[in-house]
Design a protein around this motif. Structure first.
Motif, PDB file in Angstrom:
ATOM      1  N   ILE A   1      -5.162  -8.912  -3.118  1.00 39.64           N
ATOM      2  CA  ILE A   1      -5.505  -9.263  -1.742  1.00 39.64           C
ATOM      3  C   ILE A   1      -6.156 -10.643  -1.702  1.00 39.64           C
ATOM      4  O   ILE A   1      -5.809 -11.496  -0.878  1.00 39.64           O
ATOM      5  CB  ILE A   1      -6.429  -8.205  -1.118  1.00 39.64           C
ATOM      6  CG1 ILE A   1      -5.643  -6.917  -0.854  1.00 39.64           C
ATOM      7  CG2 ILE A   1      -7.053  -8.708   0.191  1.00 39.64           C
ATOM      8  CD1 ILE A   1      -6.486  -5.775  -0.345  1.00 39.64           C
TER       9      ILE A   1
ATOM     10  N   VAL B   1      -7.061   0.469 -10.535  1.00 42.79           N
ATOM     11  CA  VAL B   1      -6.244   0.302  -9.324  1.00 42.79           C
ATOM     12  C   VAL B   1      -7.017  -0.480  -8.268  1.00 42.79           C
ATOM     13  O   VAL B   1      -6.482  -1.398  -7.628  1.00 42.79           O
ATOM     14  CB  VAL B   1      -5.811   1.673  -8.757  1.00 42.79           C
ATOM     15  CG1 VAL B   1      -5.203   1.517  -7.359  1.00 42.79           C
ATOM     16  CG2 VAL B   1      -4.813   2.339  -9.685  1.00 42.79           C
TER      17      VAL B   1
ATOM     18  N   ALA C   1      -3.344   1.364  -1.281  1.00 49.89           N
ATOM     19  CA  ALA C   1      -3.564   1.372  -2.729  1.00 49.89           C
ATOM     20  C   ALA C   1      -5.050   1.342  -3.046  1.00 49.89           C
ATOM     21  O   ALA C   1      -5.528   2.017  -3.969  1.00 49.89           O
ATOM     22  CB  ALA C   1      -2.859   0.174  -3.374  1.00 49.89           C
ATOM     23  N   ALA C   2      -5.802   0.563  -2.257  1.00 54.22           N
ATOM     24  CA  ALA C   2      -7.250   0.509  -2.454  1.00 54.22           C
ATOM     25  C   ALA C   2      -7.888   1.858  -2.153  1.00 54.22           C
ATOM     26  O   ALA C   2      -8.795   2.309  -2.876  1.00 54.22           O
ATOM     27  CB  ALA C   2      -7.855  -0.575  -1.565  1.00 54.22           C
TER      28      ALA C   2
ATOM     29  N   THR D   1      -6.035  -4.165  -6.936  1.00 53.86           N
ATOM     30  CA  THR D   1      -5.730  -4.298  -5.509  1.00 53.86           C
ATOM     31  C   THR D   1      -6.567  -5.396  -4.869  1.00 53.86           C
ATOM     32  O   THR D   1      -6.050  -6.246  -4.123  1.00 53.86           O
ATOM     33  CB  THR D   1      -5.992  -2.971  -4.778  1.00 53.86           C
ATOM     34  OG1 THR D   1      -5.201  -1.935  -5.372  1.00 53.86           O
ATOM     35  CG2 THR D   1      -5.637  -3.084  -3.299  1.00 53.86           C
TER      36      THR D   1
ATOM     37  N   LEU E   1      -1.415  -3.092   0.725  1.00 55.34           N
ATOM     38  CA  LEU E   1      -2.373  -2.975  -0.369  1.00 55.34           C
ATOM     39  C   LEU E   1      -3.581  -2.112   0.005  1.00 55.34           C
ATOM     40  O   LEU E   1      -4.237  -1.552  -0.878  1.00 55.34           O
ATOM     41  CB  LEU E   1      -2.843  -4.364  -0.807  1.00 55.34           C
ATOM     42  CG  LEU E   1      -1.808  -5.201  -1.557  1.00 55.34           C
ATOM     43  CD1 LEU E   1      -2.289  -6.628  -1.723  1.00 55.34           C
ATOM     44  CD2 LEU E   1      -1.493  -4.585  -2.910  1.00 55.34           C
ATOM     45  N   CYS E   2      -3.875  -2.010   1.306  1.00 52.33           N
ATOM     46  CA  CYS E   2      -5.018  -1.187   1.737  1.00 52.33           C
ATOM     47  C   CYS E   2      -4.887   0.271   1.298  1.00 52.33           C
ATOM     48  O   CYS E   2      -5.853   0.858   0.800  1.00 52.33           O
ATOM     49  CB  CYS E   2      -5.196  -1.292   3.249  1.00 52.33           C
ATOM     50  SG  CYS E   2      -6.074  -2.782   3.761  1.00 52.33           S
TER      51      CYS E   2
END
Length: 285
Positions: free
Chosen positions: A275, A267, A116-117, A271, A113-114
């Motif tokens: 998390i 987004v 995506a962030a 995200t 997910l990082c």
């Protein structure tokens, strides 16, 4: 806590509407909080503070001052929507703090997910880079720095209220607001010009309303709830703050915003939500 987050989400617009600098907005918000919460302590006749609590509360006051000042400054240099989204990345720092200090494993999917962030941050900021000024760049850096201070503030607030169940949230907020107000007041006193001045009725009313809605009502509701729920669930609920601000900034107030920035903000918010959700599920499991 959800209502408190929504109320705090209104703060950036009051800062922008006030027409005065970040210093005055932050100082009077903390001053109003100090007056209210110290008055509450006096009326309820709460017990005196232990020394360690005073020292940690002063540290939270410094972090609160940094968060508010950097966020307010970023609002004035960029926009309420962008500044508030970028200043609410605290869930990342809370996970890192858990790994370093408490040996907690990152939640499942965190490493996936990082990126995506990062894509969300890039999409949010990229349209600004074509004609990005030095002041706008400084505003973006300040917003991210505010999220670090915000995360540390939540971390210490949760730690104090959990480890000392006899401590009232109002006592913590009273000392945090007071110490932050004193630190900022000393800084402002040594700066050129009269940074304490509220030159117009609009400035005065905006600052007063901001202090009452965000610092008194908003943070009082949050502090009353944070002891009962986990830190990561707090992070999920507090996402209402940037969501409300960004929605109002772009939909209600019709600020000119690049389509890529809207995608980036969505987004990033999604995200951060996932998390925090994964971390919450891990704690419950």
């Amino acid at each position: 806590m959800a209502i408190g987050s929504v109320l705090i989400g209104l703060g950036p617009f009051l800062v922008e509407h006030s027409g005065v600098g970040a210093e005055a907005n932050t100082f009077y918000r903390l001053l109003i909080g100090t007056i209210f919460f110290l008055g509450f302590r006096y009326k309820k006749n709460l017990k005196s503070f232990p020394l360690l609590f005073v020292l940690i509360s002063c540290l939270t006051g410094l972090l609160l001052f940094l968060d508010l000042y950097l966020c307010n400054k970023s609002v004035l240099l960029t926009s309420p929507g962008i500044a508030t989204v970028l200043s609410n990345l605290e869930i990342f720092f809370l996970i890192i703090l858990g790994k370093i200090f408490f040996k907690e494993s990152p939640p499942k999917g965190f490493l996936l997910l990082c990126p995506a962030a990062l894509i969300g941050i890039f999409a949010l900021v990229a349209p600004l880079t074509s004609n990005l000024t030095l002041l706008e760049l400084l505003g973006l850096i300040m917003a991210v720095s505010a999220s670090i201070s915000y995360g540390l503030y939540l971390f210490f607030m949760k730690y104090i209220l959990t480890k000392h169940p006899d401590i009232h949230p109002e006592s913590l907020l009273a000392l945090a607001c007071l110490s932050g107000c004193v630190i900022l007041g000393i800084y402002m006193a040594y700066q050129p010009g009269n940074l304490f001045l509220l030159p117009t009725t609009q400035a005065f009313s905006s600052v007063i309303v901001n202090g009452i809605i965000t610092q008194v009502i908003g943070w009082w509701l949050i502090s009353k709830s944070i002891r009962q729920i986990s830190l990561s669930l707090s992070g999920i609920i507090l996402l209402l703050q940037p969501a409300v601000t960004y929605f109002l900034d772009n939909i209600v107030f019709n600020r000119s915003t690049h389509f890529l920035q809207i995608i980036g903000a969505l987004v990033l918010l999604i995200t951060i939500y996932f998390i925090a959700l994964h971390r919450e599920q891990k704690e419950e499991g």
